[in-house]
Write an enzyme that holds these catalytic residues in place. Structure first.
Site, short mmCIF file in Angstrom:
data_model
loop_
_atom_site.label_atom_id
_atom_site.label_comp_id
_atom_site.label_asym_id
_atom_site.label_seq_id
_atom_site.Cartn_x
_atom_site.Cartn_y
_atom_site.Cartn_z
N ASP A 29 0.81 -1.25 -0.08
CA ASP A 29 -0.02 0.18 0.19
C ASP A 29 0.90 1.23 0.01
O ASP A 29 0.42 2.20 -0.74
CB ASP A 29 -0.91 0.08 1.22
N TYR A 32 1.94 2.37 -3.28
CA TYR A 32 0.74 2.99 -4.08
C TYR A 32 0.68 4.36 -3.47
O TYR A 32 0.67 5.27 -4.34
CB TYR A 32 -0.44 2.30 -3.77
N LEU A 79 -36.27 -8.08 -14.38
CA LEU A 79 -36.11 -9.52 -14.55
C LEU A 79 -37.73 -10.03 -13.88
O LEU A 79 -37.90 -9.75 -13.04
CB LEU A 79 -34.76 -10.20 -13.88
N GLU A 109 -25.88 -16.83 -12.89
CA GLU A 109 -25.05 -15.67 -12.11
C GLU A 109 -25.64 -15.40 -10.82
O GLU A 109 -26.87 -15.58 -10.54
CB GLU A 109 -25.00 -14.46 -12.99
N LYS A 111 -27.26 -13.20 -8.02
CA LYS A 111 -27.95 -11.95 -8.13
C LYS A 111 -27.54 -11.07 -6.93
O LYS A 111 -27.93 -11.30 -5.79
CB LYS A 111 -29.53 -12.09 -8.09
N ARG A 132 -30.43 3.01 -12.64
CA ARG A 132 -31.46 2.40 -13.64
C ARG A 132 -32.56 3.40 -13.68
O ARG A 132 -33.26 3.68 -14.56
CB ARG A 132 -31.85 1.26 -12.76
N GLU A 166 -24.06 -4.16 -10.93
CA GLU A 166 -24.54 -4.03 -9.71
C GLU A 166 -23.54 -3.33 -8.69
O GLU A 166 -22.43 -4.05 -8.41
CB GLU A 166 -24.98 -5.40 -9.09
N LYS A 282 -29.78 -17.21 -17.47
CA LYS A 282 -29.93 -16.54 -18.70
C LYS A 282 -29.79 -17.52 -19.87
O LYS A 282 -28.80 -18.36 -19.59
CB LYS A 282 -28.86 -15.47 -19.19
N LYS A 306 -35.64 -16.29 -7.03
CA LYS A 306 -35.44 -15.41 -5.75
C LYS A 306 -35.30 -16.32 -4.40
O LYS A 306 -36.28 -17.07 -4.58
CB LYS A 306 -36.74 -14.25 -5.57
C1 LIG Z 1 -30.16 -9.13 -18.73
O1 LIG Z 1 -30.90 -8.45 -17.66
C2 LIG Z 1 -30.15 -8.33 -16.25
N1 LIG Z 1 -29.29 -9.24 -16.03
C3 LIG Z 1 -28.83 -9.29 -14.67
N2 LIG Z 1 -27.83 -10.07 -14.29
C4 LIG Z 1 -27.55 -9.98 -13.18
N3 LIG Z 1 -26.16 -10.72 -12.81
N4 LIG Z 1 -27.96 -9.55 -12.31
C5 LIG Z 1 -28.82 -8.54 -12.59
N5 LIG Z 1 -29.36 -7.89 -11.38
C6 LIG Z 1 -29.48 -8.47 -13.83
N6 LIG Z 1 -30.54 -7.62 -14.17
C7 LIG Z 1 -31.02 -7.55 -15.40
C8 LIG Z 1 -32.07 -6.76 -15.82
#
Ligand SMILES: COc1nc2nc(N)nc(N)c2nc1C
Length: 309
Positions: A29, A32, A79, A109, A111, A132, A166, A282, A306
């Site tokens: 540190d 830096y 989502l 992924e 959340k 957003r 995020e 996804k 969720k």
């Molecule tokens: C494709 O749209 C999104 N992808 C996401 N992916 C992650 N990992 N986390 C989210 N909160 C998220 N939110 C949205 C609207």
């Protein structure tokens, strides 16, 4: 002086990246801090050489009176939700019908329980960051986002790109912040998400800079270099050009593997150093995403499982 400033700026950018994005510092540190002081002194002597993406410009700007508005060129959607295995199977059935195939590669992924933000880069420099908002119009919080050390001020990609992710407050920072607020007789934040939201809404970037916010990026907009064919390739690309992505993402072949991944994180969730409120699932193929498209407010090719609150 120009050459010295460029060399110091490059070294400090690399050190910051190693420490805050890779979590693998290569210098102590104090090294830096000493180089940052050298750069600050050189810039003070040659203010005409200061660039907005210099490492010294992270905590810049005077407090704002208000945030200006930003129109998202591509709306920031929400989502659809899934609350149990049945919902996940329904989602998978709709996806398979929509793309006319009986097996789908998904990407899962974590959340992150934070705030969705959009970051815009032009010629490799971070130029604008926004909340957003209502999905179409957000607030310009660029100065506050510059204080998030894991957001690079410069990246290798020089074409104009927009990335989304995020912002969150790690649990340790949340506990320390509430301790300090308690000592100062201020009201505690209810949870890390509220603390992150409150920090990003500060009109004075010097306050936001002290809140130890962090970020994981998960999406990158269309741009000319985008000859990628899958979401997982895009996550890898985000990492390659200098962004911090959450390391727990995983490709899953079919909904059964998704269900196993979700179940594993119901258990492991408490071991994380940050809060998550679910798992995002996804469709991996961008062609399939294209075919499935969107409802009025969310993609048909993604859902959020969720966790119970
Ligand atoms: C494709 O749209 C999104 N992808 C996401 N992916 C992650 N990992 N986390 C989210 N909160 C998220 N939110 C949205 C609207």
């Amino acid at each position: 002086a120009k050459k010295q400033i460029a060399a110091l700026s490059e070294a400090l950018t690399q050190y910051n990246y190693e420490y805050h994005v890779l979590d693998k510092p290569t210098v102590a540190d104090h090294v830096y801090d000493q180089k940052l002081k050298e750069l600050k002194d050189l810039e003070a002597a040659h203010p005409e050489l200061i660039t907005p993406d210099s490492p010294t410009q992270r905590v810049g700007g005077e407090p704002l009176d208000a945030f200006s508005k930003v129109q998202h060129q591509v709306p920031m959607l929400s989502l659809g939700n899934a609350f149990n295995e049945e919902d996940l199977k329904d989602f998978d059935r709709r996806v398979r019908e929509g793309i006319g195939s009986d097996s789908v590669t998904y990407v899962c992924e974590l959340k992150i329980d934070g705030l969705a933000v959009s970051l815009r880069y032009e010629n490799g420099s971070f130029v604008q960051g926004a909340t957003r908002g209502d999905g179409t119009t957000g607030e310009d919080i660029t100065n506050n986002l510059k204080t998030v050390r894991s957001i690079p001020l410069k990246i290798k990609e020089t074409s104009t790109i927009e990335v989304r992710g995020e912002v969150f407050m790690p649990q340790s920072s949340f506990l320390n912040l509430n301790e300090k607020r308690d000592e100062e007789g201020e009201e505690a934040f209810a949870n890390p998400r509220n603390a992150a939201a409150g920090s990003l809404r500060q009109l004075d970037p010097k306050i936001a800079a002290k809140r130890n916010l962090d970020i994981y990026l998960y999406a990158v907009g269309q741009w000319e270099a985008g000859n990628l064919t899958s979401h997982s390739e895009r996550l890898t690309y985000l990492e390659e050009i200098g962004f911090k992505t959450n390391p727990e993402w995983k490709k899953c072949e079919g909904i059964e593997e998704v269900i196993d991944y979700v179940a594993s994180w119901v258990e492991k969730r408490s071991e994380l150093s940050y809060d998550i409120d679910g798992i995002v699932v996804k469709v991996d193929s961008l062609e399939d995403q294209e075919q499935l498209g969107f409802t009025a407010k969310s993609p048909r090719w993604a859902t959020a499982y969720k966790f119970p609150a």
